[in-house]
Design a protein around this motif. Structure first.
Motif, mmCIF file in Angstrom:
data_model
loop_
_atom_site.group_PDB
_atom_site.id
_atom_site.type_symbol
_atom_site.label_atom_id
_atom_site.label_comp_id
_atom_site.label_asym_id
_atom_site.label_seq_id
_atom_site.Cartn_x
_atom_site.Cartn_y
_atom_site.Cartn_z
ATOM 1 N N ILE A 1 5.796 2.463 10.207
ATOM 2 C CA ILE A 1 6.546 3.390 9.356
ATOM 3 C C ILE A 1 6.014 3.360 7.928
ATOM 4 C CG2 ILE A 1 8.813 3.809 8.300
ATOM 5 C CD1 ILE A 1 10.028 3.001 11.027
ATOM 6 N N ALA A 2 5.739 2.176 7.398
ATOM 7 C CA ALA A 2 5.203 2.066 6.031
ATOM 8 C C ALA A 2 3.863 2.781 5.918
ATOM 9 C CB ALA A 2 5.069 0.598 5.635
ATOM 10 N N ALA A 3 3.014 2.649 6.928
ATOM 11 C CA ALA A 3 1.712 3.329 6.902
ATOM 12 C C ALA A 3 1.888 4.845 6.977
ATOM 13 C CB ALA A 3 0.837 2.836 8.047
ATOM 14 N N VAL A 4 2.803 5.305 7.807
ATOM 15 C CA VAL A 4 3.065 6.748 7.924
ATOM 16 C C VAL A 4 3.603 7.295 6.605
ATOM 17 C CG1 VAL A 4 4.556 8.471 9.037
ATOM 18 C CG2 VAL A 4 3.371 6.763 10.423
ATOM 19 N N ILE A 5 4.514 6.558 5.982
ATOM 20 C CA ILE A 5 5.060 6.993 4.686
ATOM 21 C C ILE A 5 3.952 7.045 3.635
ATOM 22 C CG2 ILE A 5 6.590 6.325 2.786
ATOM 23 C CD1 ILE A 5 8.521 5.255 4.944
ATOM 24 N N ALA A 6 3.077 6.057 3.624
ATOM 25 C CA ALA A 6 1.960 6.062 2.669
ATOM 26 C C ALA A 6 1.105 7.307 2.862
ATOM 27 C CB ALA A 6 1.114 4.809 2.833
ATOM 28 N N CYS A 7 0.847 7.666 4.093
ATOM 29 C CA CYS A 7 0.041 8.862 4.378
ATOM 30 C C CYS A 7 0.762 10.133 3.954
ATOM 31 C CB CYS A 7 -0.306 8.937 5.865
ATOM 32 S SG CYS A 7 -1.464 7.677 6.415
ATOM 33 N N CYS B 1 0.838 -1.207 0.000
ATOM 34 C CA CYS B 1 0.000 0.000 0.000
ATOM 35 C C CYS B 1 0.868 1.250 0.000
ATOM 36 C CB CYS B 1 -0.925 0.014 1.215
ATOM 37 S SG CYS B 1 -2.197 -1.255 1.177
ATOM 38 N N GLU B 2 1.925 1.220 0.783
ATOM 39 C CA GLU B 2 2.837 2.369 0.862
ATOM 40 C C GLU B 2 3.480 2.641 -0.492
ATOM 41 O OE1 GLU B 2 6.941 3.517 0.845
ATOM 42 O OE2 GLU B 2 6.732 1.647 1.939
ATOM 43 N N LYS B 3 3.945 1.593 -1.160
ATOM 44 C CA LYS B 3 4.595 1.753 -2.464
ATOM 45 C C LYS B 3 3.630 2.250 -3.533
ATOM 46 C CE LYS B 3 8.455 -1.355 -1.964
ATOM 47 N NZ LYS B 3 8.456 -2.187 -0.809
ATOM 48 N N SER B 4 2.358 2.003 -3.338
ATOM 49 C CA SER B 4 1.335 2.403 -4.311
ATOM 50 C C SER B 4 0.615 3.686 -3.914
ATOM 51 C CB SER B 4 0.302 1.286 -4.471
ATOM 52 O OG SER B 4 0.931 0.090 -4.857
ATOM 53 N N GLY B 5 0.996 4.258 -2.770
ATOM 54 C CA GLY B 5 0.350 5.491 -2.318
ATOM 55 C C GLY B 5 -1.064 5.287 -1.805
ATOM 56 N N GLN B 6 -1.376 4.094 -1.394
ATOM 57 C CA GLN B 6 -2.722 3.765 -0.914
ATOM 58 C C GLN B 6 -2.780 3.943 0.606
ATOM 59 O OE1 GLN B 6 -5.244 3.144 -3.031
ATOM 60 N NE2 GLN B 6 -3.780 3.481 -4.674
ATOM 61 N N TRP B 7 -2.801 5.191 1.027
ATOM 62 C CA TRP B 7 -2.721 5.513 2.455
ATOM 63 C C TRP B 7 -3.926 4.996 3.235
ATOM 64 C CZ3 TRP B 7 -6.315 8.597 4.871
ATOM 65 C CH2 TRP B 7 -7.169 9.309 4.030
ATOM 66 N N LEU B 8 -5.096 5.104 2.668
ATOM 67 C CA LEU B 8 -6.298 4.690 3.381
ATOM 68 C C LEU B 8 -6.304 3.177 3.612
ATOM 69 C CD1 LEU B 8 -8.891 5.644 4.707
ATOM 70 C CD2 LEU B 8 -10.022 5.429 2.496
ATOM 71 N N GLN B 9 -5.902 2.431 2.604
ATOM 72 C CA GLN B 9 -5.837 0.982 2.750
ATOM 73 C C GLN B 9 -4.767 0.581 3.774
ATOM 74 O OE1 GLN B 9 -6.237 2.596 -0.095
ATOM 75 N NE2 GLN B 9 -8.207 1.826 -0.746
ATOM 76 N N ALA B 10 -3.655 1.312 3.787
ATOM 77 C CA ALA B 10 -2.607 1.041 4.779
ATOM 78 C C ALA B 10 -3.148 1.247 6.191
ATOM 79 C CB ALA B 10 -1.398 1.934 4.528
ATOM 80 N N LEU B 11 -3.922 2.309 6.377
ATOM 81 C CA LEU B 11 -4.503 2.560 7.704
ATOM 82 C C LEU B 11 -5.535 1.498 8.068
ATOM 83 C CD1 LEU B 11 -4.933 6.440 7.846
ATOM 84 C CD2 LEU B 11 -3.129 5.025 8.841
ATOM 85 N N HIS B 12 -6.317 1.059 7.090
ATOM 86 C CA HIS B 12 -7.285 -0.014 7.359
ATOM 87 C C HIS B 12 -6.571 -1.282 7.825
ATOM 88 C CE1 HIS B 12 -11.143 1.679 6.287
ATOM 89 N NE2 HIS B 12 -10.625 2.179 5.183
ATOM 90 N N LEU B 13 -5.450 -1.586 7.203
ATOM 91 C CA LEU B 13 -4.684 -2.759 7.621
ATOM 92 C C LEU B 13 -4.144 -2.589 9.035
ATOM 93 C CD1 LEU B 13 -2.830 -3.522 4.287
ATOM 94 C CD2 LEU B 13 -4.446 -5.048 5.442
ATOM 95 N N LEU B 14 -3.702 -1.371 9.384
ATOM 96 C CA LEU B 14 -3.237 -1.130 10.754
ATOM 97 C C LEU B 14 -4.361 -1.343 11.757
ATOM 98 C CD1 LEU B 14 -0.872 1.977 10.680
ATOM 99 C CD2 LEU B 14 -0.294 -0.407 11.098
ATOM 100 N N PHE B 15 -5.551 -0.843 11.435
ATOM 101 C CA PHE B 15 -6.688 -1.054 12.332
ATOM 102 C C PHE B 15 -7.016 -2.543 12.452
ATOM 103 C CE2 PHE B 15 -7.801 3.446 11.180
ATOM 104 C CZ PHE B 15 -7.494 3.961 12.427
ATOM 105 N N ASP B 16 -6.864 -3.263 11.348
ATOM 106 C CA ASP B 16 -7.098 -4.708 11.367
ATOM 107 C C ASP B 16 -6.092 -5.412 12.280
ATOM 108 O OD1 ASP B 16 -8.719 -6.840 10.467
ATOM 109 O OD2 ASP B 16 -7.199 -7.416 8.983
#
Length: 84
Positions: free
Chosen positions: A69-75, A40-55
């Motif tokens: 860190i990957a989620a923060v970078i995506a955001c 998600c981070e490499k694709s700029g999919q910040w919202l999906q990265a956050l959803h995975l963190l919540f999961d």
């Protein structure tokens, strides 16, 4: 398979694999989630990265710094620094 998606920035395929693991009762661990968040981070999919963190939090999966860190970078790369 999920780590291959991460390397290729294939966030949707990584997302689908993680989702399918629930359907077939495969345990998702920090490595699986980290790879999916990385895709998600490499694709700029910040919202999906956050959803995975919540999961991760919801399923009480062991966490690691790299996943956050990957989620923060995506955001931040998507201009969503406040969400980070």
């Amino acid at each position: 398979a999920v780590s291959s998606c991460e390397k290729g920035g294939q966030w949707l395929q990584a997302w689908q694999l993680v989702d399918e693991m629930v359907d077939v009762c495969v345990k998702r661990d920090v490595c699986i989630y980290s790879a999916a968040v990385g895709a998600c981070e490499k694709s700029g999919q910040w919202l999906q990265a956050l959803h995975l963190l919540f999961d991760i939090l919801e399923n009480r999966v062991q966490k690691n710094t790299a996943t956050y860190i990957a989620a923060v970078i995506a955001c931040t790369h998507s201009g969503k620094w406040l969400q980070a």
